[in-house]
Write a protein that holds these residues in place. Structure first.
Motif, PDB file in Angstrom:
ATOM      1  N   ALA A 150      46.972  48.869  65.836  1.00 64.86           N
ATOM      2  CA  ALA A 150      47.112  49.531  64.535  1.00 64.86           C
ATOM      3  C   ALA A 150      48.326  50.452  64.524  1.00 64.86           C
ATOM      4  N   LEU A 151      48.550  51.142  65.630  1.00 71.72           N
ATOM      5  CA  LEU A 151      49.714  52.026  65.717  1.00 71.72           C
ATOM      6  C   LEU A 151      51.008  51.220  65.749  1.00 71.72           C
ATOM      7  N   SER A 152      50.966  50.049  66.358  1.00 65.83           N
ATOM      8  CA  SER A 152      52.143  49.163  66.330  1.00 65.83           C
ATOM      9  C   SER A 152      52.506  48.816  64.895  1.00 65.83           C
ATOM     10  N   SER A 153      51.471  48.544  64.102  1.00 65.85           N
ATOM     11  CA  SER A 153      51.721  48.213  62.697  1.00 65.85           C
ATOM     12  C   SER A 153      52.269  49.418  61.941  1.00 65.85           C
ATOM     13  N   ILE A 154      51.725  50.617  62.234  1.00 66.03           N
ATOM     14  CA  ILE A 154      52.256  51.824  61.596  1.00 66.03           C
ATOM     15  C   ILE A 154      53.721  52.022  61.979  1.00 66.03           C
ATOM     16  N   PHE A 155      54.075  51.809  63.250  1.00 63.13           N
ATOM     17  CA  PHE A 155      55.467  51.944  63.711  1.00 63.13           C
ATOM     18  C   PHE A 155      56.390  50.986  62.967  1.00 63.13           C
ATOM     19  N   LEU A 156      55.978  49.720  62.867  1.00 66.90           N
ATOM     20  CA  LEU A 156      56.813  48.736  62.156  1.00 66.90           C
ATOM     21  C   LEU A 156      56.887  49.050  60.669  1.00 66.90           C
ATOM     22  N   MET A 157      55.763  49.569  60.120  1.00 68.47           N
ATOM     23  CA  MET A 157      55.773  49.951  58.710  1.00 68.47           C
ATOM     24  C   MET A 157      56.743  51.098  58.457  1.00 68.47           C
ATOM     25  N   ASN A 158      56.684  52.113  59.307  1.00 69.40           N
ATOM     26  CA  ASN A 158      57.577  53.267  59.161  1.00 69.40           C
ATOM     27  C   ASN A 158      59.041  52.852  59.227  1.00 69.40           C
ATOM     28  N   ASN A 159      59.401  52.095  60.239  1.00 67.31           N
ATOM     29  CA  ASN A 159      60.799  51.700  60.424  1.00 67.31           C
ATOM     30  C   ASN A 159      61.260  50.712  59.372  1.00 67.31           C
ATOM     31  N   GLY A 160      60.371  49.767  59.002  1.00 63.89           N
ATOM     32  CA  GLY A 160      60.733  48.805  57.956  1.00 63.89           C
ATOM     33  C   GLY A 160      60.933  49.475  56.617  1.00 63.89           C
ATOM     34  N   ARG A 161      60.040  50.444  56.303  1.00 62.56           N
ATOM     35  CA  ARG A 161      60.183  51.159  55.026  1.00 62.56           C
ATOM     36  C   ARG A 161      61.467  51.983  55.022  1.00 62.56           C
ATOM     37  N   TYR A 162      61.805  52.616  56.155  1.00 56.80           N
ATOM     38  CA  TYR A 162      63.043  53.411  56.240  1.00 56.80           C
ATOM     39  C   TYR A 162      64.267  52.521  56.022  1.00 56.80           C
ATOM     40  N   MET A 163      64.275  51.361  56.643  1.00 56.76           N
ATOM     41  CA  MET A 163      65.392  50.425  56.482  1.00 56.76           C
ATOM     42  C   MET A 163      65.539  49.996  55.029  1.00 56.76           C
ATOM     43  N   LEU A 164      64.405  49.661  54.393  1.00 60.61           N
ATOM     44  CA  LEU A 164      64.457  49.198  53.006  1.00 60.61           C
ATOM     45  C   LEU A 164      64.962  50.288  52.075  1.00 60.61           C
ATOM     46  N   ALA A 209      47.001  62.249  64.059  1.00 57.05           N
ATOM     47  CA  ALA A 209      48.235  62.581  64.777  1.00 57.05           C
ATOM     48  C   ALA A 209      49.347  61.573  64.528  1.00 57.05           C
ATOM     49  N   TRP A 210      49.008  60.440  63.915  1.00 62.03           N
ATOM     50  CA  TRP A 210      50.048  59.465  63.600  1.00 62.03           C
ATOM     51  C   TRP A 210      50.918  59.997  62.458  1.00 62.03           C
ATOM     52  N   VAL A 211      52.124  59.458  62.397  1.00 63.12           N
ATOM     53  CA  VAL A 211      53.110  59.988  61.445  1.00 63.12           C
ATOM     54  C   VAL A 211      53.538  58.893  60.485  1.00 63.12           C
ATOM     55  N   VAL A 212      53.414  59.196  59.203  1.00 60.99           N
ATOM     56  CA  VAL A 212      54.044  58.383  58.158  1.00 60.99           C
ATOM     57  C   VAL A 212      54.878  59.359  57.341  1.00 60.99           C
ATOM     58  N   SER A 213      56.175  59.426  57.646  1.00 67.16           N
ATOM     59  CA  SER A 213      57.042  60.452  57.052  1.00 67.16           C
ATOM     60  C   SER A 213      57.369  60.186  55.600  1.00 67.16           C
ATOM     61  N   ASP A 214      57.356  58.932  55.208  1.00 67.76           N
ATOM     62  CA  ASP A 214      57.655  58.616  53.814  1.00 67.76           C
ATOM     63  C   ASP A 214      56.429  58.926  52.959  1.00 67.76           C
ATOM     64  N   GLU A 215      56.560  59.853  52.056  1.00 67.29           N
ATOM     65  CA  GLU A 215      55.420  60.307  51.268  1.00 67.29           C
ATOM     66  C   GLU A 215      54.833  59.189  50.423  1.00 67.29           C
ATOM     67  N   GLN A 216      55.670  58.340  49.891  1.00 67.87           N
ATOM     68  CA  GLN A 216      55.158  57.256  49.059  1.00 67.87           C
ATOM     69  C   GLN A 216      54.345  56.276  49.897  1.00 67.87           C
ATOM     70  N   GLU A 227      50.409  55.502  49.564  1.00 68.20           N
ATOM     71  CA  GLU A 227      49.944  54.126  49.371  1.00 68.20           C
ATOM     72  C   GLU A 227      48.894  53.754  50.410  1.00 68.20           C
ATOM     73  N   LEU A 228      49.121  54.147  51.658  1.00 68.38           N
ATOM     74  CA  LEU A 228      48.157  53.844  52.710  1.00 68.38           C
ATOM     75  C   LEU A 228      46.825  54.533  52.446  1.00 68.38           C
ATOM     76  N   ARG A 229      46.837  55.797  52.112  1.00 68.22           N
ATOM     77  CA  ARG A 229      45.598  56.548  51.881  1.00 68.22           C
ATOM     78  C   ARG A 229      44.830  55.987  50.687  1.00 68.22           C
ATOM     79  N   VAL A 230      45.545  55.686  49.624  1.00 70.47           N
ATOM     80  CA  VAL A 230      44.888  55.148  48.427  1.00 70.47           C
ATOM     81  C   VAL A 230      44.257  53.800  48.725  1.00 70.47           C
ATOM     82  N   SER A 231      44.985  52.955  49.417  1.00 70.06           N
ATOM     83  CA  SER A 231      44.451  51.621  49.723  1.00 70.06           C
ATOM     84  C   SER A 231      43.228  51.707  50.633  1.00 70.06           C
TER      85      SER A 231
END
Length: 722
Positions: A555-569, A650-657, A661-665
């Protein structure tokens, strides 16, 4: 110094100056340093000549017996010592430094003038230039018409002596140009035409051998005088530093600086216009002198003086802009901070040279050498432009030799653009000189070749530096995962680097078209830089996927890829240049990847939780709730939520949007399921301690836990419990 006595023979010459007329001196330094004093008296008494102790006056120096040779003021100072002595002993060559040294040993100019006034019948009162000009002009016309007129040889000598005397008078004048163009220029032009006509007519040269030698000697004397004047006009002057270089006046003394700061012109140019190097009056004087010198065949001497003066002025102008030429070794050893500053200064000086300096010099050369001498002016400009530009282009070679590193790319691209933008300027000058001789065109063509070579060196360096980015991505194989699955520093660095890189997209497209690798895409319609950019993005994505496997929790691997992919986009969409280079296809693909990472996270984390909230026929049997199983199910749910809150808080999702989105879903799926589960089974437990033991969270509590996920605060659960 020693005094020697020279007694006139049975047939003394008409003018002693005819014996001692000079050939052209060696160079400006030699002219200023080697100075002699001559005392002349026109009476029959013995003539006292003050000679240097290194030798007595040679009889061979008599200009009647030895034809002077044309020399160059830019020849070696050690060449033809006899000619130097002859030049320095000529009438009117007295220098202010020697005047101080000699004291009363020699006769002053005032004494010579007084003797001329007292003894006009003895020679000083011979007809002047204006009186003899008519006869000389007719004689020249006859020589050029192959039907030479008969003219007494004494007339040639009298005319030469009159011209030399006029030169001496002009030298003594404090302001030669007070009344416009001085008459001496016309006199020198006339004696130049006379010398040329005699040289072209062998019969006349033989018949008037002595007069021809005399005319040639005075012509060289005249050219030396014009060189002095031309050089003095070219020299920079200022109010605080008055340049005196071989002053024409005998009364002036002392030596002062040869180099001064440029004095601003009397009238300021209009706003936006470059400041002219000389006033219109000075340019007109330079043109007048240049016309005479070029017509006399002294093109090299005249053009070289202008070249040297303007090259010195150029050096001063770039120094004023802060640029100092450095050797290749010095540049290569510079720190990046020092080199970056030097590059900024170089670009400023280079663009000033291209946009202002060359056009100013082109205009000056065209005005000094105008009309029939326009081709000479174009040649001077071509040589000057090549000299100036090579001086600046050497720096590009040094920069290209420095170690390649990613931070240098943008300054190197700035240099590339400056060199690239100079080509049309040179092409315009080359086109203007297309109708001229091959020499002028060749000089500018050579310069164009040098600019193309410099552009190629800088472009190749830029391409190599960009490719270093790919190497750095491949080399980043760290085994330590980023805490909390946050955006990796490599992702931040690469995306910010690409954002600024894409601001140079057109320049980099040119660079990669010129320095395309063998495996690059072909075809003019394809942008090689866009292909290079796509390759970098694929390398980065692959590197991040490898780093995601460093996490033990899928799950943390997915959060890591989500964070970096969202930053790139976001970086791509936030930069119009980068978005245009990668295109919507890449953005849609990245969005698809992000949705997949999101699904993977929910599957790994919340599917297990949702399974605990289902009644799969085990909790209820024939309408009766299996209380023991229900208690275990609540225990498992409470434990799962406790683990999730401890870890994912303790996990980090720096992008507020993305965080929202994660919390709402999550809440949209988990909270309704939990509320329904409570509605069915909460009343099974008796109110009081039993219910509190197993039903620890309300639906609202569950929502609060979800809202505290991904904020990087692992203690949020404990704070909630207290």
């Amino acid at each position: 110094f020693q005094m020697v006595e020279h007694r006139p023979g049975p047939q003394p010459p008409a003018s002693l100056s005819s014996i001692l007329s000079p050939p052209l001196h060696a160079n400006p330094a030699t002219r200023a340093d080697h100075q002699q004093l001559l005392t002349i008296t026109t009476r029959p008494a013995p003539i006292a000549i003050l000679l240097p102790r290194f030798g007595s006056f040679p009889q061979e120096m008599d200009s009647r017996n030895q034809a002077p040779q044309k020399s160059s003021s830019f020849s070696s100072a050690s060449s033809n010592k006899a000619r130097e002595v002859d030049r320095n002993l000529s009438l009117g060559s007295l220098r202010h430094g020697d005047h101080d040294r000699m004291g009363s040993a020699g006769a002053t100019w005032e004494q010579i003038k007084e003797e001329c006034e007292d003894d006009e019948e003895d020679g000083c009162g011979d007809p002047g230039v204006s009186e003899l000009s008519g006869e000389i002009d007719a004689f020249i016309a006859g020589l050029n018409g192959q039907a030479p007129l008969s003219l007494p040889e004494a007339t040639l000598e009298k005319f030469a002596a009159a011209v030399e005397l006029q030169i001496a008078h002009t030298e003594n004048s404090r302001d030669k140009w007070a009344n416009g163009e001085p008459p001496v220029l016309a006199a020198i032009a006339r004696i130049s035409a006379l010398a040329s006509a005699l040289a072209k007519n062998p019969e006349a040269s033989s018949k008037y051998a002595s007069g021809a030698h005399r005319v040639t000697a005075v012509l060289q004397r005249a050219m030396a005088f014009l060189e002095d004047e031309f050089h003095a006009l070219l020299e920079p002057k200022s109010d605080t530093c008055k340049l005196i270089r071989r002053p024409p006046s005998f009364e002036q003394g002392g030596h002062e600086a040869d180099r001064c700061v440029l004095r601003p012109p009397d009238t300021a140019p209009a706003a936006g216009e470059p400041k002219p190097p000389y006033t219109p009056e000075t340019v007109e004087r330079l043109r007048s002198i240049a016309d005479v010198m070029v017509d006399a065949g002294y093109v090299t001497e005249c053009t070289q003086m202008l070249l040297v003066a303007r090259r010195n002025a150029f050096d001063a102008s770039v120094r004023a802009l802060g640029y100092e030429k450095s050797s290749i070794d010095v540049v290569v050893r510079m720190t990046w901070e020092a080199l970056e500053t030097e590059i900024v200064t170089w670009i400023k000086a280079f663009r000033h040279t291209i946009n202002v300096g060359l056009s100013t010099e082109h205009d000056l050369c065209g005005r000094v050498f105008s009309s029939s001498h326009a081709s000479v002016g174009r040649g001077v400009f071509a040589d000057l432009a090549r000299c100036i530009m090579l001086h600046m282009l050497n720096f590009t070679e040094a920069v290209a030799m420095t170690r390649h590193s990613a931070e240098k790319l943008f300054k190197v691209l700035d240099m590339y653009e400056a060199v690239r933008d100079s080509s049309p300027v040179i092409d315009a000058f080359l086109s203007a000189s297309a109708d001229d001789g091959s020499a002028n065109g060749n000089a500018l063509a050579d310069l164009k070749t040098e600019i193309a070579a410099a552009r190629s060196r800088i472009g190749e360096s830029a391409a190599s530096i960009f490719c270093e980015l790919e190497s750095s991505i491949r080399a980043d194989a760290g085994k330590q995962p980023v805490p909390g699955g946050a955006v990796h520093p490599l992702t931040r660095y690469v995306m910010n680097y690409l954002k600024y890189t894409c601001e140079y997209n057109s320049t980099l497209e040119q660079v990669f078209r010129e320095h395309r690798r063998n495996d690059a895409v072909d075809g003019e319609e394809n942008n090689p830089f866009a292909a290079q950019l796509m390759e970098v993005m694929e390398l980065l994505q692959g590197n991040l996927e490898g780093k995601s496997r460093l996490y033990k929790d899928p799950a943390l691997s997915s959060i890591f890829l989500m964070n970096n992919g969202r930053y790139m986009l976001q970086k791509i969409r936030g930069s119009p240049e980068t978005n245009a280079m990668l295109g919507e296809t890449w953005a849609r693909k990245q969005s698809t990847n992000l949705r997949q990472y999101h699904k993977n996270y929910q599957r790994e984390t919340w599917n297990r939780v949702l399974t605990l909230l289902r009644d799969d026929g085990v909790l209820t049997v024939k309408g009766h709730v299996q209380k023991t199983l229900l208690k275990e199910r609540f225990k498992q749910f409470n434990s799962a939520m406790d683990d999730i809150q401890k870890t994912q808080g303790a996990w980090v999702v720096s992008d507020e949007q993305l965080q929202s989105e994660l919390r709402v879903s999550i809440a949209a799926v988990v909270v309704p399921a939990y509320r329904s589960f409570l509605g069915r089974f909460a009343q099974t437990f008796s109110a009081g301690r039993q219910a509190e033991k197993y039903v620890k969270l309300s639906a609202e509590d569950l929502e609060g836990i979800i809202d505290e996920l991904f904020d990087g605060n692992p203690s949020s659960m404990s704070r909630r419990r207290t």
